[in-house]
Write an enzyme that holds these catalytic residues in place. Sequence first.
Site, short mmCIF file in Angstrom:
data_model
loop_
_atom_site.label_atom_id
_atom_site.label_comp_id
_atom_site.label_asym_id
_atom_site.label_seq_id
_atom_site.Cartn_x
_atom_site.Cartn_y
_atom_site.Cartn_z
N TYR A 185 22.26 111.92 84.23
CA TYR A 185 23.52 111.67 84.83
C TYR A 185 23.84 110.25 85.07
O TYR A 185 22.84 109.48 85.09
CB TYR A 185 23.99 112.73 85.75
CG TYR A 185 23.51 112.07 87.35
CD1 TYR A 185 22.51 112.30 87.68
CD2 TYR A 185 24.60 111.45 88.20
CE1 TYR A 185 21.77 111.79 88.88
CE2 TYR A 185 24.02 111.03 89.45
CZ TYR A 185 22.68 111.27 89.85
OH TYR A 185 22.61 110.81 91.07
N LYS A 218 17.55 108.55 85.70
CA LYS A 218 18.69 109.15 86.46
C LYS A 218 18.69 110.57 86.27
O LYS A 218 19.64 110.87 85.25
CB LYS A 218 19.95 108.06 86.37
CG LYS A 218 20.75 108.45 87.50
CD LYS A 218 21.80 107.14 87.59
CE LYS A 218 22.91 107.35 88.73
NZ LYS A 218 22.30 107.70 89.89
N1 PDD Z 1 23.19 106.67 92.78
N2 PDD Z 1 18.64 104.53 93.27
C1 PDD Z 1 19.10 105.78 93.23
C2 PDD Z 1 18.08 106.66 93.44
C3 PDD Z 1 20.50 106.20 93.01
O1 PDD Z 1 20.81 107.34 92.86
C4 PDD Z 1 21.32 104.96 92.72
C5 PDD Z 1 22.77 105.35 92.58
C6 PDD Z 1 21.18 103.70 92.88
C7 PDD Z 1 21.99 102.77 92.58
O2 PDD Z 1 22.20 102.42 91.44
P1 PDD Z 1 23.70 101.92 90.90
O3 PDD Z 1 23.87 100.54 91.56
O4 PDD Z 1 23.60 101.59 89.45
O5 PDD Z 1 24.99 102.89 91.55
C8 PDD Z 1 19.83 103.50 93.23
C9 PDD Z 1 24.63 107.03 92.41
C10 PDD Z 1 25.57 106.41 93.16
C11 PDD Z 1 24.87 108.70 92.38
O6 PDD Z 1 23.87 109.28 92.56
O7 PDD Z 1 25.94 109.08 92.50
#
Ligand code: PDD
Length: 294
Positions: free
Chosen positions: A31, A148
């Site tokens: 996702y 992700k």
């Molecule tokens: N999460 N690390 C993890 C484990 C994350 O799930 C996320 C983002 C990040 C930061 O990534 P970014 O700057 O690209 O949002 C780091 C999103 C917000 C979520 O799980 O909804």
Amino acid sequence: MYIFLNKKIVKEADALVSVYDHGFLYGDGIYETMRAYNGIIFMIEKHLERLGRSASLTQLVVPDTRFITEAVHRTLEANKLSDAYIRVTVSRGKGPVGLDPSLCKEPTFVVIAEPFREYPEHLYKKGVKLVIANTRRNLVEAINPKIKSLNFLNNIFAKMEAKERGAYEAIMLNVEGVIAEGTVSNIFFVKENVLCTPAPEVGVLDGITRELVIRIAKKSGIRVSEGRFCPSDLFSAGEVFFTNTTSEIMPVSQVELVSFKVGEVTKALHALYKEEVRRYISAAEQQRSRATGA
Ligand code: PDD
């Protein structure tokens, strides 16, 4: 709300996915979370690139970027949203019970968009409390945090620890005890005027916000160190914050029993970050009005 499911927009009540979907049965899927400001999806190109990487690391077939971009815009329009939280999910799809991904003939593709709920201002003013979780971040060789993925139990366990201890977010260490990342965020701290953050090799999701914050910091003359840091490095820092797409830059007031002030570097970086957002949005708006002849 309206949901984009597979090929079309449907009402939320009709947005149904099979109980045989391997996303549901095994957490087999990927996702992205994006944020729209004034109808423009901030750095959508980076999110789609990362979705593509997650797809190739999991051998998942995702629709092409044009299709996804259109699906996201159509979901925003159907829900009449301009400032929005957006989640694009692709699961392995429906198939008989069994781990083999080839049992699933077609991936399930979903876009959810909701009104963006601003985080309370006091969190940014005062900062939030973090704990260091006992749950260690997945090994790169087990489930690479670069993916992700829907397989989120690792982070959920750490989040449960945070909640039990009255904290907002948990810092996860890797198996060697080196700081990795938050459950949904990347960790930064400022020490002796150097902005420190765990290197991707430690085993983290290389956040899109993280990358931008590093770029902004370097541009404004702040030294950046991406490395292997222990909790003791962080405890002796002057400022701590975390980053992600939805909260941007969130100051940290406490990690375990150590307190931090919301410092000048954190505040300056957040102001510069907002400036970058404004620049991106206004460039995209200009492009949009040229395209529509408005
Ligand atoms: N999460 N690390 C993890 C484990 C994350 O799930 C996320 C983002 C990040 C930061 O990534 P970014 O700057 O690209 O949002 C780091 C999103 C917000 C979520 O799980 O909804």
